[in-house]
Design a protein around this motif. Structure first.
Motif: not given
Length: 216
Positions: A77-90, A163-176
């Motif tokens: 699902i690709i969202i197209l919008t004129v609203d560039e607020r980060q909280e909307i993307a999250n 670029g993601l609404p994900i915690a640092y520790q979670t990103v690290h765990r998934y990369l491992i």
């Protein structure tokens, strides 16, 4: 890549433009002017990817995304919008969207983005569970892979996390996890002092495609 794209927007002119772009890239297009109609079409036609507007009457893009995810966990699902607020993307990422683009988007950029998301969608085919392995959420895993493809270069955990609404520790765990599966390689960069700086990138075998700057 032959695919069917569902374009969801209450503006007829925008739907026409998006349809022209998609058909130029040899994709079939179905249209919906409301989120409710989009869900009805998904039940019948099972599109390969959805282009979804944010601001619509009745169901907005976030509500529509949530309802789509109840029917299909994997369709991009690709969202197209004129609203560039980060909280909307999250909010959209939390609801289950896989990508987010600002209007107006140029045709080459949209085609490239669609191609990337279609390829990512292929990685999810024939998966009947939302979990790839114990403790690993498939949607989160897909979001991290998608972010790595979009960055298109070896990236640090901080860069991926931005670029993601994900915690640092979670990103690290998934990369491992991805490294153990052979889908991510770690590149250590040594400076003059201190510990090496690790960066991460997808291996070609994890996507089965070579993506050029034009998305081809």
């Amino acid at each position: 890549m032959s695919a069917t794209i569902l374009v969801v927007d209450d503006n007829e002119d925008i739907r026409f433009t998006l349809k022209e772009i998609c058909e130029y890239a040899n994709w079939q297009v179905i249209e919906a002017s409301t989120g409710k109609r989009a869900v009805e079409l998904i039940n019948v036609l099972a599109p390969d990817l959805i282009l979804l507007d944010y601001h619509m009457p009745d169901w907005d893009g976030i509500q529509t995304t949530k309802k789509i995810r109840r029917l299909n966990e994997n369709v991009p699902i690709i969202i197209l919008t004129v609203d560039e607020r980060q909280e909307i993307a999250n909010s959209f990422l939390h609801a289950g969207a896989t990508d987010f683009a600002l209007k107006p988007i140029k045709a080459p950029d949209l085609i490239s983005r669609i191609r990337i998301n279609l390829k990512m969608g292929k990685l999810t085919e024939n998966k009947n569970s939302a979990y790839v392995d114990k403790g690993i959420n498939h949607k989160t895993l897909l979001s991290i892979k998608n972010c790595l493809i979009q960055l298109d270069r070896p990236s640090t955990i901080n860069e991926i996390q931005q670029g993601l609404p994900i915690a640092y520790q979670t990103v690290h765990r998934y990369l491992i996890y991805l490294e153990e599966k052979g889908e991510v390689e770690v590149i250590s960069q040594y400076g003059k002092k201190g510990r090496p700086r690790n960066t991460y990138q997808l291996t070609w075998s994890s996507t089965n495609v070579y993506i050029t700057p034009n998305g081809e």
